[in-house]
Enzyme design. Structure first.
Site, PDB file in Angstrom:
ATOM      1  N   ASP A 183     -27.224 -38.914 -10.452  1.00 58.20           N
ATOM      2  CA  ASP A 183     -27.054 -37.659  -9.711  1.00 58.20           C
ATOM      3  C   ASP A 183     -27.858 -36.597 -10.454  1.00 58.20           C
ATOM      4  O   ASP A 183     -27.540 -36.257 -11.594  1.00 58.20           O
ATOM      5  CB  ASP A 183     -25.562 -37.298  -9.687  1.00 58.20           C
ATOM      6  N   TYR A 191     -33.872 -23.264   1.789  1.00 56.86           N
ATOM      7  CA  TYR A 191     -34.811 -24.138   1.062  1.00 56.86           C
ATOM      8  C   TYR A 191     -35.932 -23.302   0.439  1.00 56.86           C
ATOM      9  O   TYR A 191     -36.248 -23.437  -0.741  1.00 56.86           O
ATOM     10  CB  TYR A 191     -35.368 -25.159   2.051  1.00 56.86           C
TER      11      TYR A 191
HETATM   12  C1  VAH Z   1     -39.776 -29.580   5.025  1.00 54.72           C
HETATM   13  N1  VAH Z   1     -41.294 -31.428   4.529  1.00 54.72           N
HETATM   14  O1  VAH Z   1     -40.123 -29.697   6.170  1.00 54.72           O
HETATM   15  C2  VAH Z   1     -40.618 -30.265   3.952  1.00 54.72           C
HETATM   16  C3  VAH Z   1     -41.669 -29.335   3.424  1.00 54.72           C
HETATM   17  C4  VAH Z   1     -43.439 -27.664   4.014  1.00 54.72           C
HETATM   18  C5  VAH Z   1     -42.442 -28.613   4.533  1.00 54.72           C
HETATM   19  O2  VAH Z   1     -41.137 -28.419   2.546  1.00 54.72           O
HETATM   20  O3  VAH Z   1     -38.803 -28.946   4.710  1.00 54.72           O
END
Ligand code: VAH
Length: 311
Positions: A50, A140
């Site tokens: 993990d 993200y």
């Molecule tokens: C996503 N494949 O779609 C990843 C990436 C720029 C895209 O960070 O979140």
């Protein structure tokens, strides 16, 4: 030897295979929260691990005398919008674990992936610069922007040799992507072969920076093998190769499968994609470590269809 965290993911799988081919399987320890593909599990040492557990990583580092870590474990943009706190916890605590191992001199070099997701709605969209306005509007993207700041901080304050690239959307056939906004560019090839029809979750003119996985792996290893003194960026390098829209990838597939048809039904991921650049300026990567992509949309489509037909 080298430890890969998140070795069973879309990038991790191919990175593990390439590093094992290059350095010998026994020197590359793959790890993930769950087991991976048959070929990955059979090809060298594997540990269930993990990435948010510091002690568990430290044990593996000491046991195998690891000196480099590639941290490929993360929750991607679409899934992170559904589980913000789990995404923040995984994406940030895994990074702190690896940076702190380097600060304690238990490992000597770190690779950590950033993303074009660090850019936001008010970032200039065309040929987006290395250092420009970035107000990411996704969990993200926020985690990647914060991660870049921490990487640069640990480099400046503790001389940690951490290296990073802002990956665009990645196109691969060996492993399915998990929970990304750019995943349509992988799914479309599978559906074109299986059904001759694909319902795309982004609008047809949504242009995004993309890259074939082979180029992404080459860039990653090139950066890690470059002399430290050549590197002028310690947050994360812009990395580019091609940009296209769902309409353009559809047209490239139709050159091979004339009757292939795509429909466009945007969902919640459209808003994520709209906050990202259409193309990036990666001149710093080209200058500092001779970055140069090999694949464009046509060669990517040919490779993807040829390899997926074989599966
Ligand atoms: C996503 N494949 O779609 C990843 C990436 C720029 C895209 O960070 O979140």
């Amino acid at each position: 030897s080298i430890l890969i965290l998140g070795a069973c993911g879309q990038i991790g799988t191919e990175l593990t295979i390439e590093l094992r081919n290059k350095f010998g399987s026994d020197n590359i320890v793959a790890s993930d929260i769950r087991e991976g593909s048959e070929s990955l599990m059979q090809s060298g040492p594997f540990e269930l691990l993990d990435a948010t557990n510091y002690e568990a990583i430290e044990d593996v580092v000491m046991h195998y005398e690891i000196d480099e870590v590639y941290l490929m474990a993360a929750m991607l943009s679409a899934t992170a919008e559904k589980f913000p706190m789990r995404a923040w916890n995984l994406n940030m605590n895994s990074l702190f674990n690896v940076l702190n191992l380097a600060k304690e001199k238990k490992i000597s070099k770190v690779f950590w992936p950033s993303s074009i997701a660090v850019f936001g709605p008010n970032t200039p969209k065309e040929n987006t610069g290395q250092s420009t306005i970035m107000e990411p509007s996704t969990v993200y993207g926020i985690s990647k922007q914060a991660g870049e700041r921490w990487c640069e901080y640990y480099f400046k304050k503790f001389d940690v040799d951490v290296r990073s690239v802002r990956y665009p959307g990645l196109i691969s056939w060996k492993t399915m992507p998990g929970g990304g906004t750019t995943d349509y560019a992988v799914e479309i090839y599978h559906q074109a072969l299986e059904k001759g029809l694909y319902e795309c979750f982004l609008s047809e003119e949504t242009k995004l920076p993309m890259m074939y996985m082979e180029d992404a792996i080459k860039a990653t290893i090139n950066l890690m093998e470059s002399p430290a003194e050549n590197l002028t960026i310690r947050s994360s390098y812009n990395l580019g190769s091609m940009s296209f829209s769902p309409k353009e990838i559809t047209q490239s597939i139709q050159k091979h499968i004339p009757n292939f048809k795509a429909t466009y039904v945007p969902d919640f991921r459209q808003q994520i994609a709209d906050s990202w650049p259409s193309s990036v300026d990666d001149s710093d990567a080209r200058k500092d470590w001779n970055w140069k992509p090999n694949f464009d949309l046509n060669s990517t489509t040919a490779e993807m269809l040829d390899n997926l037909k074989g599966i």
